[in-house]
Write an enzyme that holds these catalytic residues in place. Structure first.
Site, PDB file in Angstrom:
ATOM      1  N   TYR A  50      48.845  31.313  41.322  1.00 38.05           N
ATOM      2  CA  TYR A  50      48.567  30.325  40.288  1.00 38.05           C
ATOM      3  C   TYR A  50      48.720  30.972  38.919  1.00 38.05           C
ATOM      4  O   TYR A  50      48.316  32.123  38.714  1.00 38.05           O
ATOM      5  CB  TYR A  50      47.162  29.744  40.470  1.00 38.05           C
ATOM      6  CG  TYR A  50      47.055  28.856  41.692  1.00 38.05           C
ATOM      7  CD1 TYR A  50      47.311  27.492  41.615  1.00 38.05           C
ATOM      8  CD2 TYR A  50      46.720  29.394  42.934  1.00 38.05           C
ATOM      9  CE1 TYR A  50      47.226  26.673  42.738  1.00 38.05           C
ATOM     10  CE2 TYR A  50      46.643  28.583  44.064  1.00 38.05           C
ATOM     11  CZ  TYR A  50      46.897  27.227  43.949  1.00 38.05           C
ATOM     12  OH  TYR A  50      46.823  26.423  45.066  1.00 38.05           O
ATOM     13  N   GLU A  51      49.283  30.213  37.987  1.00 44.81           N
ATOM     14  CA  GLU A  51      49.673  30.772  36.695  1.00 44.81           C
ATOM     15  C   GLU A  51      48.518  31.443  35.953  1.00 44.81           C
ATOM     16  O   GLU A  51      48.716  32.424  35.233  1.00 44.81           O
ATOM     17  CB  GLU A  51      50.275  29.665  35.824  1.00 44.81           C
ATOM     18  CG  GLU A  51      50.967  30.177  34.588  1.00 44.81           C
ATOM     19  CD  GLU A  51      51.655  29.058  33.807  1.00 44.81           C
ATOM     20  OE1 GLU A  51      51.816  29.201  32.592  1.00 44.81           O
ATOM     21  OE2 GLU A  51      52.023  28.034  34.423  1.00 44.81           O
ATOM     22  N   ALA A  52      47.302  30.934  36.140  1.00 47.75           N
ATOM     23  CA  ALA A  52      46.164  31.513  35.429  1.00 47.75           C
ATOM     24  C   ALA A  52      45.683  32.823  36.040  1.00 47.75           C
ATOM     25  O   ALA A  52      44.830  33.499  35.464  1.00 47.75           O
ATOM     26  CB  ALA A  52      45.007  30.519  35.366  1.00 47.75           C
ATOM     27  N   GLY A  53      46.200  33.178  37.250  1.00 47.39           N
ATOM     28  CA  GLY A  53      45.860  34.490  37.783  1.00 47.39           C
ATOM     29  C   GLY A  53      45.332  34.547  39.196  1.00 47.39           C
ATOM     30  O   GLY A  53      45.091  35.637  39.716  1.00 47.39           O
ATOM     31  N   MET A  81      47.196  35.654  33.476  1.00 46.98           N
ATOM     32  CA  MET A  81      48.536  35.119  33.249  1.00 46.98           C
ATOM     33  C   MET A  81      49.555  36.225  32.984  1.00 46.98           C
ATOM     34  O   MET A  81      50.699  36.159  33.433  1.00 46.98           O
ATOM     35  CB  MET A  81      48.510  34.127  32.091  1.00 46.98           C
ATOM     36  CG  MET A  81      49.798  33.336  31.931  1.00 46.98           C
ATOM     37  SD  MET A  81      49.673  32.066  30.657  1.00 46.98           S
ATOM     38  CE  MET A  81      48.441  30.983  31.371  1.00 46.98           C
TER      39      MET A  81
END
Length: 251
Positions: A50-53, A81
């Site tokens: 997921y892009e946020a980590g 990120m």
């Protein structure tokens, strides 16, 4: 459970394109549904990023966004990120899911503005990580609504590269070899890309007429030999409705 919604059909079709033991960068919305469904069916060892980590989580149910705490549930790493984009540039991401407001025949995407840049009719959030994903992931799968205003001869703005202006253009632009869009999924069917790097029909969804493919496009799409998309199974629908998205947030 023979009846299903258009979103449920598109989700199962997108899910089938995810291979086991692959790494998938997942965006908010339907890509989450597709990734989670694949993880609970045919691809249990696929790694969701997921892009946020959130790296490799087993989300108990659908996250609201890529920054939701459920995107870290039982994950292998809680990163950020910057780490995610670093993995992409290092070539660790097999598949990226993207959406867009416009697409052209070569799979180039616009998610920035409709109309003139200085005085647009509509302004969208922009690239986010879309340019990185479309430039660096080994494969890109696009999910979007199809009509004459979204499938266009010329983009109002180039946010994310597809095959640019045809064969060899990505290499000439300095993008990594063997990267680029592989599939585009709409409410009418699934498209791939031919030897000229142009959209071509691969699967037509149940109940859709062949003529609709080009009636709902601003450019000519090649229609040769194609198959019909498989309908969702009872087990896929049960997972989507009872376990993954019981509140119906996306589906």
């Amino acid at each position: 459970m023979s009846e299903y919604t258009s979103t449920e059909l598109l989700t199962t079709v997108a899910s089938s394109l995810i291979e086991d033991e692959s790494t998938i960068i997942v965006g908010t919305g339907m890509p989450m549904l597709a990734a989670m469904l694949a993880q609970r069916t045919h691809a249990p060892d696929a790694t969701m990023i997921y892009e946020a980590g959130g790296i490799g989580p087993e989300a108990p149910e659908l996250p609201i966004s890529v920054g939701d705490e459920r995107t870290f549930h039982r994950g292998v790493k809680a990163a950020g990120m910057h780490d995610v984009m670093s993995y992409m540039s290092a070539g660790f991401v097999d598949v990226g899911f993207l959406g867009a407001a416009q697409i052209d025949r070569y799979g180039n995407l616009n998610s920035t503005v409709i109309g003139d840049w200085e005085r647009p009719t509509v302004r969208f959030p922009g690239s986010g990580g879309a340019n990185d994903i479309g430039s660096l992931a080994h494969e890109t799968i696009v999910t979007m609504h199809q009509d004459e205003t979204s499938f266009v001869e010329e983009l109002d703005f180039l946010t994310t590269p597809g095959y640019l202006d045809g064969p060899g253009a990505r290499k000439d632009a300095g993008l990594p070899a063997k990267t680029g869009p592989t599939h585009v999924i709409t409410q009418y069917g699934v498209y791939g890309f031919d030897d000229n790097c142009e959209l071509t029909l691969e699967f037509l969804h149940p109940g859709v007429e062949e003529a609709t493919v080009n009636e709902e496009s601003g450019f000519r799409i090649h229609v040769g030999t194609y198959d019909r998309s498989p309908e969702p199974t009872a087990e896929q629908l049960r997972l989507l409705r009872e376990e993954i998205d019981p509140r119906g947030i996306i589906r």
